[in-house]
Design an enzyme around this catalytic site. Structure first.
Site, PDB file in Angstrom:
ATOM      1  NE  ARG A 233      -2.401   1.296   3.982  1.00  0.00           N
ATOM      2  CZ  ARG A 233      -2.722   1.851   4.913  1.00  0.00           C
ATOM      3  NH1 ARG A 233      -4.336   0.946   4.961  1.00  0.00           N
ATOM      4  NH2 ARG A 233      -2.166   1.993   6.255  1.00  0.00           N
TER       5      ARG A 233
ATOM      6  CB  THR B 256      -2.286   8.107  -3.393  1.00  0.00           C
ATOM      7  OG1 THR B 256      -1.900   5.638  -3.114  1.00  0.00           O
ATOM      8  CG2 THR B 256      -1.177   7.879  -3.831  1.00  0.00           C
TER       9      THR B 256
ATOM     10  CG  ASP C   1       3.507  -1.544   9.307  1.00  0.00           C
ATOM     11  OD1 ASP C   1       3.243  -0.800   8.779  1.00  0.00           O
ATOM     12  OD2 ASP C   1       3.307  -2.839   8.623  1.00  0.00           O
TER      13      ASP C   1
ATOM     14  CG  ASP D 126       7.022  -2.035   9.728  1.00  0.00           C
ATOM     15  OD1 ASP D 126       7.375  -2.462   8.760  1.00  0.00           O
ATOM     16  OD2 ASP D 126       6.943  -0.920   9.993  1.00  0.00           O
TER      17      ASP D 126
HETATM   18  C1  PRP Z   1      -1.118  -4.542   5.038  1.00  0.00           C
HETATM   19  C2  PRP Z   1      -1.476  -5.013   5.097  1.00  0.00           C
HETATM   20  C3  PRP Z   1      -2.120  -5.388   3.750  1.00  0.00           C
HETATM   21  C4  PRP Z   1      -2.971  -3.650   3.922  1.00  0.00           C
HETATM   22  C5  PRP Z   1      -3.583  -3.302   4.456  1.00  0.00           C
HETATM   23  O1  PRP Z   1       0.073  -4.329   4.054  1.00  0.00           O
HETATM   24  O2  PRP Z   1      -1.112  -6.356   5.685  1.00  0.00           O
HETATM   25  O3  PRP Z   1      -1.902  -5.948   3.581  1.00  0.00           O
HETATM   26  O4  PRP Z   1      -1.635  -2.922   4.757  1.00  0.00           O
HETATM   27  O5  PRP Z   1      -4.567  -1.616   3.982  1.00  0.00           O
HETATM   28  P1  PRP Z   1      -5.681  -1.589   3.314  1.00  0.00           P
HETATM   29  O6  PRP Z   1      -6.637  -3.029   3.219  1.00  0.00           O
HETATM   30  O7  PRP Z   1      -5.625  -0.045   3.219  1.00  0.00           O
HETATM   31  O8  PRP Z   1      -5.368  -2.334   1.562  1.00  0.00           O
HETATM   32  P2  PRP Z   1       1.201  -3.434   3.495  1.00  0.00           P
HETATM   33  O9  PRP Z   1       0.710  -2.207   2.534  1.00  0.00           O
HETATM   34  O10 PRP Z   1       1.526  -1.599   4.578  1.00  0.00           O
HETATM   35  O11 PRP Z   1       3.011  -3.907   3.641  1.00  0.00           O
HETATM   36  P3  PRP Z   1       3.366  -5.118   3.870  1.00  0.00           P
HETATM   37  O12 PRP Z   1       2.563  -6.378   4.519  1.00  0.00           O
HETATM   38  O13 PRP Z   1       4.478  -5.466   3.076  1.00  0.00           O
HETATM   39  O14 PRP Z   1       3.900  -4.607   6.026  1.00  0.00           O
HETATM   40  N1  URA Z   2      -1.634  -1.728   7.584  1.00  0.00           N
HETATM   41  C1  URA Z   2      -1.443  -2.763   8.492  1.00  0.00           C
HETATM   42  O1  URA Z   2      -0.576  -3.226   8.710  1.00  0.00           O
HETATM   43  N2  URA Z   2      -2.389  -1.542   9.754  1.00  0.00           N
HETATM   44  C2  URA Z   2      -3.071  -0.799   9.336  1.00  0.00           C
HETATM   45  O2  URA Z   2      -3.792  -0.513  10.815  1.00  0.00           O
HETATM   46  C3  URA Z   2      -3.633  -0.782   8.295  1.00  0.00           C
HETATM   47  C4  URA Z   2      -2.977  -1.240   7.810  1.00  0.00           C
END
Ligand code: PRP
Ligand code: URA
Length: 213
Positions: A103, A107, A201, A204
């Site tokens: 994500r 944006t 997150d 993370d």
């Molecule tokens: C996080 C999470 C979802 C997304 C949710 O991933 O694991 O995939 O955000 O957000 P949304 O519903 O607003 O799309 P991220 O993009 O942070 O990637 P990651 O898993 O690599 O940390």
């Molecule tokens: N992605 C995450 O990992 N946590 C949130 O709260 C939203 C998006």
């Protein structure tokens, strides 16, 4: 769209420890896996089966076997990877496909950076794993991806969702066979698109690099 929010003290207990900012990554990873196994029990309620006849040492009887082709489990990288072991523990014969999505934190739009899935998913039951359903953008894109390849139905297992994201998924998948199984439905999104109270997150917290929230 069917939505099931787990209502079980063990799920809430494990989620409470997961949410705590003091919980270190090794504990977080172990809890995420345990939680998925609990949620997978509900998520697989509609798994397709065939009746089979077997012989016990005492006599013949009828039972159930998972239908072929086997279900396919799709963790959304990176954070969904932390849910994979918990799911395949319950369905060891499932196949596994991968979707890498990230994500854009400005944006909030998701983009696909990796994909390893069968080209043809027709007649396959698909189980998507992603711990966080925030704006819903990532899950909507993943579900569209799977239906575009012929998936028959999609069940998403998420640890925590925001009401805004859940409503967005419902609007975007109208008329499709979609089920969402959640550990908890939280209050709202904050101005940065994070779930409140959430757990921060998820990627993370599983794998490091803590963001400034
Ligand atoms: C996080 C999470 C979802 C997304 C949710 O991933 O694991 O995939 O955000 O957000 P949304 O519903 O607003 O799309 P991220 O993009 O942070 O990637 P990651 O898993 O690599 O940390
Ligand atoms: N992605 C995450 O990992 N946590 C949130 O709260 C939203 C998006």
């Amino acid at each position: 769209m069917r939505v099931h929010v787990a209502d079980h003290p063990l799920v809430t207990h494990k989620l409470t420890v997961l949410r705590d900012r003091g919980t270190p990554s090794p504990t977080f990873r172990a809890l995420a896996e345990e939680l998925v196994t609990l949620l997978a029990y509900e998520a697989t309620r509609g798994v397709r089966t065939d009746t089979v006849r077997i012989e016990t040492p005492v006599g013949p009887t009828e039972g159930l076997a998972l239908s072929s082709p086997a279900p396919i489990v799709v963790p959304i990288l990176r954070a969904g990877l932390g849910m994979l072991e918990g799911m395949v523990k319950l369905v060891p014969t499932a196949e596994v496909g991968f979707l890498g999505m990230v994500r854009n934190e400005e944006t909030l739009e998701p983009s696909v950076y990796a994909e390893r899935l069968p080209a043809d998913l027709s007649a396959r039951q698909c189980f998507v794993l992603d711990p966080m359903l925030a704006t819903g953008g990532s899950l909507i894109a993943a579900i569209e991806y799977l239906f575009d390849r012929g998936a028959r139905d999609v069940t998403a297992v998420c640890l925590i969702a925001a009401p805004e994201g859940l409503a967005a998924v419902e609007r975007a998948t109208e008329g499709r066979d979609v089920t969402i199984v959640l550990g908890a439905l939280d209050e709202r999104l904050n101005e940065k698109g994070y779930i409140v109270p959430g757990l921060g997150d998820a990627g993370d917290r599983l794998y490091g690099t803590v963001a400034n929230l």
